[in-house]
Scaffold this active site. Structure first.
Site, PDB file in Angstrom:
ATOM      1  N   GLU A 292       0.815  -1.400  -0.071  1.00 33.42           N
ATOM      2  CA  GLU A 292       0.304   0.199  -0.432  1.00 33.42           C
ATOM      3  C   GLU A 292       1.350   1.402  -0.004  1.00 33.42           C
ATOM      4  O   GLU A 292       2.005   1.453   0.798  1.00 33.42           O
ATOM      5  CB  GLU A 292      -0.985  -0.119   1.393  1.00 33.42           C
ATOM      6  N   HIS A 311      -7.953   1.054   2.112  1.00 29.33           N
ATOM      7  CA  HIS A 311      -7.628   0.754   3.598  1.00 29.33           C
ATOM      8  C   HIS A 311      -8.435   1.802   4.904  1.00 29.33           C
ATOM      9  O   HIS A 311      -8.311   2.255   5.655  1.00 29.33           O
ATOM     10  CB  HIS A 311      -6.511   0.783   3.696  1.00 29.33           C
TER      11      HIS A 311
HETATM   12  P1  NAD Z   1      -8.997 -10.518  17.063  1.00 28.96           P
HETATM   13  O1  NAD Z   1      -8.093 -10.729  17.667  1.00 28.96           O
HETATM   14  O2  NAD Z   1     -10.578  -9.773  17.851  1.00 28.96           O
HETATM   15  O3  NAD Z   1     -10.283 -11.766  15.855  1.00 28.96           O
HETATM   16  C1  NAD Z   1      -8.176 -12.431  15.027  1.00 28.96           C
HETATM   17  C2  NAD Z   1      -9.202 -13.538  15.548  1.00 28.96           C
HETATM   18  O4  NAD Z   1      -8.267 -14.713  14.012  1.00 28.96           O
HETATM   19  C3  NAD Z   1      -9.224 -14.442  16.985  1.00 28.96           C
HETATM   20  O5  NAD Z   1     -10.085 -15.023  16.536  1.00 28.96           O
HETATM   21  C4  NAD Z   1      -7.491 -15.283  16.587  1.00 28.96           C
HETATM   22  O6  NAD Z   1      -7.519 -16.500  17.288  1.00 28.96           O
HETATM   23  C5  NAD Z   1      -7.862 -15.722  14.959  1.00 28.96           C
HETATM   24  N1  NAD Z   1      -6.799 -16.499  14.254  1.00 28.96           N
HETATM   25  C6  NAD Z   1      -5.512 -15.385  14.597  1.00 28.96           C
HETATM   26  N2  NAD Z   1      -4.321 -16.511  14.052  1.00 28.96           N
HETATM   27  C7  NAD Z   1      -4.915 -17.097  12.563  1.00 28.96           C
HETATM   28  C8  NAD Z   1      -4.395 -18.554  12.727  1.00 28.96           C
HETATM   29  N3  NAD Z   1      -3.375 -18.448  11.945  1.00 28.96           N
HETATM   30  N4  NAD Z   1      -5.518 -19.053  11.101  1.00 28.96           N
HETATM   31  C9  NAD Z   1      -6.708 -18.951  11.628  1.00 28.96           C
HETATM   32  N5  NAD Z   1      -7.391 -18.118  12.463  1.00 28.96           N
HETATM   33  C10 NAD Z   1      -6.833 -16.961  12.946  1.00 28.96           C
HETATM   34  O7  NAD Z   1      -8.981  -9.265  16.083  1.00 28.96           O
HETATM   35  P2  NAD Z   1      -9.914  -8.034  15.850  1.00 28.96           P
HETATM   36  O8  NAD Z   1     -10.012  -7.363  15.879  1.00 28.96           O
HETATM   37  O9  NAD Z   1     -10.886  -9.112  14.999  1.00 28.96           O
HETATM   38  O10 NAD Z   1      -8.820  -6.974  14.219  1.00 28.96           O
HETATM   39  C11 NAD Z   1      -8.695  -8.578  12.925  1.00 28.96           C
HETATM   40  C12 NAD Z   1      -7.572  -8.409  11.864  1.00 28.96           C
HETATM   41  O11 NAD Z   1      -8.074  -6.980  10.796  1.00 28.96           O
HETATM   42  C13 NAD Z   1      -6.814  -7.065  12.906  1.00 28.96           C
HETATM   43  O12 NAD Z   1      -6.185  -8.041  12.851  1.00 28.96           O
HETATM   44  C14 NAD Z   1      -6.116  -6.442  11.626  1.00 28.96           C
HETATM   45  O13 NAD Z   1      -5.455  -6.794  10.831  1.00 28.96           O
HETATM   46  C15 NAD Z   1      -7.578  -6.469  10.469  1.00 28.96           C
HETATM   47  N6  NAD Z   1      -8.165  -4.121  10.712  1.00 28.96           N
HETATM   48  C16 NAD Z   1      -7.952  -4.532   9.591  1.00 28.96           C
HETATM   49  C17 NAD Z   1      -9.049  -2.546   9.861  1.00 28.96           C
HETATM   50  C18 NAD Z   1      -9.193  -2.238   7.875  1.00 28.96           C
HETATM   51  O14 NAD Z   1      -9.090  -1.138   8.009  1.00 28.96           O
HETATM   52  N7  NAD Z   1      -8.979  -3.202   7.242  1.00 28.96           N
HETATM   53  C19 NAD Z   1      -8.826  -1.873  10.935  1.00 28.96           C
HETATM   54  C20 NAD Z   1      -8.818  -3.086  11.790  1.00 28.96           C
HETATM   55  C21 NAD Z   1      -8.195  -4.178  12.205  1.00 28.96           C
END
Ligand code: NAD
Length: 357
Positions: A292, A311
């Site tokens: 990005e 994003h």
């Molecule tokens: P979270 O930690 O609550 O949820 C992540 C889930 O993924 C958990 O349940 C975890 O067990 C699972 N996980 C981790 N590793 C894994 C694997 N190898 N295989 C399968 N499952 C796996 O996080 P969240 O708050 O839901 O956010 C998720 C992601 O979203 C963040 O890490 C971030 O990178 C992304 N995000 C993006 C934006 C955006 O602007 N697009 C904003 C916020 C978050």
């Protein structure tokens, strides 16, 4: 008069000493004025006020001087930087993801790392749904059809086969990562659109299964084969890097839509381009990319059945403000010698207690 004067003098002296002793924080992008003002009550704050992120060498030189950093996912907080920062005690990340921070290295050095979870889960879930709907209902294609005069040129207001999209009710929504955001997306899919929801995760959430009526798949492959919509919500780690690759894209239904609001590198972009070119899947909605910001002539821009946004998962005024509040709360707690509320590297507590003493 005498004692009063000397008291006033002492108050001023204490104030001056407090000012001098304020820990320094470098904030790598402009946040909200009132948040910065509150931060300034405890910290000596320097804000990077340019639109683009501070280049690595600038960040490095700032890190050498400060006690705290407020970073974004655009800031590379690697071990080299952390090791070069003798006074640095806390990195307060203004994001949920923290894959730009070398967590292991920070923990070893006794540097606290915090993020801003939960407060934007609804915001990101809403954007995820905006993408799912935009692709399934061909919103961008239809908008351009109207604007470019194509609709007018057809000479007829309505045709049974014009801009046919996909109905969501009764379809299968596959959630990869049923964490905070994935759960919100699942709930909207199940209760809002009447979809069957399945999920794959390294953790099994039995309680949520009952509440949300979602079904666990112990294999990602099974989820990909069964889903009409696949939505990614895992963090970027070494295990999730290119989790959606050529082999797995081939397992998806030809009619399926892939949505990524997690992190770009969770999907192998080259494989996705191939999948779209060769029709292995029906479309995609993408908020996050490898490399990005992507150029305007990026291979993904050639597809009409792909919706691309820059994003903006957390880009609402409400969400971004709450993120800044969490950053502030973390910095205040750390200043007061308390554990920051959204500490990411819990084990740092064994290395050094919170605070600047
Ligand atoms: P979270 O930690 O609550 O949820 C992540 C889930 O993924 C958990 O349940 C975890 O067990 C699972 N996980 C981790 N590793 C894994 C694997 N190898 N295989 C399968 N499952 C796996 O996080 P969240 O708050 O839901 O956010 C998720 C992601 O979203 C963040 O890490 C971030 O990178 C992304 N995000 C993006 C934006 C955006 O602007 N697009 C904003 C916020 C978050």
């Amino acid at each position: 008069m005498k004692p009063l004067e000397s008291n006033a003098y002492n108050v001023i002296k204490v104030k001056v000493v407090v000012e001098i002793l304020k820990p320094k924080v470098f904030v790598t992008r402009e946040l909200f004025d009132d948040i910065i003002a509150k931060m300034s009550e405890l910290y000596e704050v320097e804000v990077w006020d340019k639109y683009y992120h501070p280049p690595y060498d600038v960040l490095l030189s700032k890190a050498r001087e400060v006690d705290a950093l407020v970073t974004l996912l655009t800031d590379k907080v690697d071990c080299n930087l952390l090791q070069s920062a003798p006074k640095l005690r806390i990195v307060a990340q203004y994001a949920v993801g923290f894959d730009n921070v070398d967590l292991e290295c920070a923990t070893k050095l006794g540097i606290y790392v915090t993020n801003t979870p939960d407060v934007i889960s609804d915001t990101v879930a809403e954007l995820t749904w905006a993408l799912i709907l935009a692709v399934a209902k061909r919103i961008l294609e239809s908008d351009s059809f109207v604007r470019q005069g194509e609709w007018h040129r057809t000479g007829t207001p309505w045709h049974p086969k014009m801009m046919l999209g996909t109905e969501l009710k009764g379809k299968v929504l596959g959630i990869v990562g049923l964490g905070r955001i994935g759960t919100r997306v699942a709930k909207i899919g199940s209760l809002g659109f009447g979809m069957k929801v399945i999920y794959y995760d390294i953790v099994r959430y039995k309680e949520k299964e009952g509440i949300l009526g979602v079904e666990y798949k112990s294999s990602l492959e099974d989820l990909l084969k069964e889903s009409d919509i696949v939505s990614l919500h895992v963090p970027l780690t070494k295990d999730t890097y290119h989790m959606i690759n050529e082999e797995r894209l081939k397992l998806m239904k030809k009619t399926a839509i892939l949505v990524n609001t997690a992190r770009g590198a969770v999907v192998d972009t080259q494989a996705l381009v191939k999948a779209l070119k060769e029709g292995w899947i029906a479309g995609a909605g993408i908020d996050v990319f490898e490399g990005e910001p992507i150029p305007g002539d990026h291979p993904l821009t050639q597809f009409k059945n792909v919706v691309l946004v820059p994003h903006i998962g957390s880009a609402t005024l409400e969400g971004r403000y709450r993120m800044a509040q969490v950053v502030l709360e973390n910095l205040i707690a750390f200043y007061e010698g308390r554990k920051p509320p959204t500490l990411v590297n819990e084990s740092v507590l064994n290395v050094r207690p919170p605070g600047f003493k």
